[in-house]
Design an enzyme around this catalytic site. Structure first.
Site, PDB file in Angstrom:
ATOM      1  N   ALA A 328       0.841  -1.199   0.000  1.00  0.00           N
ATOM      2  CA  ALA A 328       0.000   0.000   0.000  1.00  0.00           C
ATOM      3  C   ALA A 328       0.875   1.247   0.000  1.00  0.00           C
ATOM      4  O   ALA A 328       0.621   2.199  -0.709  1.00  0.00           O
ATOM      5  CB  ALA A 328      -0.926  -0.002   1.197  1.00  0.00           C
ATOM      6  N   CYS A 329       1.924   1.229   0.816  1.00  0.00           N
ATOM      7  CA  CYS A 329       2.778   2.413   0.924  1.00  0.00           C
ATOM      8  C   CYS A 329       3.488   2.683  -0.389  1.00  0.00           C
ATOM      9  O   CYS A 329       3.490   3.794  -0.888  1.00  0.00           O
ATOM     10  CB  CYS A 329       3.810   2.235   2.028  1.00  0.00           C
ATOM     11  SG  CYS A 329       3.047   2.098   3.649  1.00  0.00           S
ATOM     12  N   ALA A 330       4.092   1.644  -0.946  1.00  0.00           N
ATOM     13  CA  ALA A 330       4.824   1.818  -2.195  1.00  0.00           C
ATOM     14  C   ALA A 330       3.875   2.238  -3.306  1.00  0.00           C
ATOM     15  O   ALA A 330       4.190   3.108  -4.111  1.00  0.00           O
ATOM     16  CB  ALA A 330       5.543   0.532  -2.565  1.00  0.00           C
ATOM     17  N   ASN A 332       1.229   3.925  -3.085  1.00  0.00           N
ATOM     18  CA  ASN A 332       0.821   5.305  -2.895  1.00  0.00           C
ATOM     19  C   ASN A 332       1.845   6.290  -3.436  1.00  0.00           C
ATOM     20  O   ASN A 332       1.508   7.320  -3.982  1.00  0.00           O
ATOM     21  CB  ASN A 332       0.597   5.541  -1.401  1.00  0.00           C
ATOM     22  CG  ASN A 332      -0.160   6.821  -1.136  1.00  0.00           C
ATOM     23  OD1 ASN A 332      -1.008   7.205  -1.926  1.00  0.00           O
ATOM     24  ND2 ASN A 332       0.151   7.463  -0.046  1.00  0.00           N
TER      25      ASN A 332
END
Lengths: 389, 389
Positions: A328-330, A332
């Site tokens: 999810a972080c990457a 984003n």
């Protein structure tokens, strides 16, 4: 997932889990009625203090620890930063760790150790990376993108050996091993004694508990420098009026996860394997990442080289199947996953990757629906681009 | 308070507030149904991301700020530490600040400025304390033990004047003014532009919102060094998957507090004055601390010299009246309040102090009950020790 107005098939449990209704019910009284500050001197507040301590005891029990070894935090990211910033000197982690670990460690002298093509780190490479001034090694129990489980006990032995050697040679530099176990909690047997770690991070939000509630377990005798100072509520290492409702919820979630673990691991790995067999049969060119044996039961990371994963996520969403591209972080930040680069996936394969993570509401039916949806969507994309897999 | 099995009369709203049922109701859907990670790429997660952003917008509006200036944190203690640790050099605060401020500032070069007998700091003394390498001044809007309101606008002017002078002389050292407004939120007009501060801390737990949810407002252009790194979710200054339910609850609580503020200030100050008049009439020797005019409407800090405040708290509790001795934090550690020492109370007076803080469920009846209970308890203690007040 029946809680939505329209049924959706959720396959992103590694990014977020719904709060279990029993957890939400356990939390509620501590918002409205039992709202007291646990530091206040009168009986209703003392009762809350006792119940808060009991919740910590329940959490501690699930990992073979004691309540007075737990520092409650606002989630895994804070726990990780507290562990890493709590030490100086040179620090070691792997190329495939979560952004919070890599960024926190990057602030000082550090070594990122390579992993193999299945995402596993060789404990001997950790041993080689340890310098005379290394103070901390941080390796996650299970990888957040591909689910590979690391040889944590062996790394702990390496760290312990160096610590003994230092004692013999009069090197008083501390050396500790921090393990972020947030992704494996509820699916693996996490016992701090058996793992042999010195610091351990857990996160309620990954086990059907509330967001922004985490813990850093600290082995007795290990000195962690405090980051957030003030009232000293959490062993003097972390301050702030206690998140009573959140920690009560975490305890309930930890109990439920521990009780369900054995059956859930069997159930989810069967469902995951069904999905993988179906995708493999349809697309011989698909690439499955992560270790075949040492892998979380609920992880399926699959790449369709040449297919645009963002388009795939979009097409699947139209069929009510929710999956992730990378982490999810990457996802984003719009950059390519460092994990996939580290395990040697070429750009075309990495960019065609989706991650499906299964959970409590995943059923045989939802796996069949997801499987059909993915097959259709990939075929549609291959037809559009003239690709073959 | 009708939420307890036995009715209690709660006078410790400065230590903790019950979550407003409307706030709890607003939070609930974001635990169970709308549990998605705001960074995930599919529509239900994007909806959560939008609603989270909207909640930040609602909070920002109540202080005349913008959503993209807010760093959501795990409460006032983290916000304060982030503000203070976000700068280097010499730092300034007052003798009467909260433990979190004094401890965080004590880690580096610092000056604690004295206050007068009513707990107010003289902005000229702040001006005198500023050195060429001072980077931060931190003063709370209202004191957490005696409720004294500080001349924040005047301090902001002092800081701003020094900043201009530095610009003219080519001194590029930053200088910022942080204000912890958590204790005054809901009772004072807090507008960041009018106050003239650079950093502002607020806390949901003080305004009938959830615990461990706070914010640090950062004036555009001010560079705060990140403490907790990772996904960079909060302006790149603070990381961790967002506390969606908590921030939604904070926004609801901020709206309600802002709407109620004007009427609540009038109502609470009348009730507080009634209580003080009654105690003063019965005990001419009682000492009331805090500024008579510049004081939060809900604060009553009273000392009965020679009486043991801990016994008093215990006797009052037996009459279902819950009050604090000094601040909750100070009470917990068993040491004498630094605030009361700073305003010049002798040991005997300080040790006979109780703090009553009023709130939404305080009524005329509960004030009369508290007043009678305190008078009886103090008389009982005076009779026991042979004291006179």
């Amino acid at each position: 997932m029946s809680t939505m107005a329209q049924t959706v098939y959720y396959f992103d449990y590694a990014a977020a889990t719904p709060v279990d209704p029993r957890v939400a019910a356990a939390m509620k009284p501590y918002l409205v009625e039992k709202f007291y500050n646990p530091s206040s001197p009168y009986a209703p507040a003392i009762e809350v203090r006792r119940e808060y301590a009991n919740a910590k005891h329940m959490i501690a029990q699930t990992i073979g620890a004691r309540a007075d070894e737990l520092v409650m935090t606002a989630g895994a990211t804070e726990s990780i930063n507290l562990a890493i910033n709590g030490f100086g000197g040179h620090k070691i982690t792997t190329e495939v760790e979560h952004a919070s670990v890599k960024r926190a460690i990057s602030r000082g002298m550090h070594t990122f150790v390579e992993v193999d093509a299945r995402g596993r780190v060789d404990p001997r490479m950790i041993a080689e990376a340890i310098q005379h001034d290394t103070q901390l090694v941080s390796v996650a129990l299970a990888n957040h993108e591909i689910g590979t489980i690391q040889p944590v006990r062996d790394i702990a032995r390496v760290v312990s050996d160096v610590r003994f050697a230092r004692q013999r040679t009069g090197n008083h530099t501390p050396l500790v091993f921090h393990c972020d176990a947030s992704q494996g909690f509820g699916l693996l047997d996490i016992h701090v004694g058996r793992l042999g770690v010195d610091l351990l991070t857990l996160n309620a939000a990954k086990i059907y508990g509330p967001k922004q509630v985490g813990v850093l377990w600290v082995r007795p005798g290990v000195q962690v420098q405090a980051q957030v100072v003030g009232g000293g509520q959490e062993l003097g290492i972390r301050s702030g009026t206690e998140n009573v409702a959140g920690v009560i919820g975490f305890a309930e979630a930890a109990q439920i996860a521990t009780n369900k673990r054995t059956t859930e691991v069997v159930r989810l790995s069967r469902l995951r394997d069904l999905l993988e067999v179906s995708l493999r049969d349809n697309f011989p060119g698909a690439v499955f990442s992560g270790h075949s044996k040492h892998r979380l039961a609920n992880f399926c990371h699959v790449s369709f080289p040449g297919v645009d994963a963002e388009r795939l996520v979009f097409l699947l969403e139209a069929k009510q199947v929710l999956v992730a591209t990378g982490s999810a972080c990457a996802a984003n930040s719009g950059t390519r996953s460092e994990v996939l680069t580290a395990i040697g996936l070429d750009a075309q394969t990495a960019d065609g990757s989706i991650r499906l993570t299964l959970g409590r509401e995943t059923t045989h039916d939802s796996i069949e629906i997801a499987s059909r949806a993915i097959i259709e969507a990939v075929r549609q994309e291959l037809a559009r681009t003239g690709g073959v897999l």
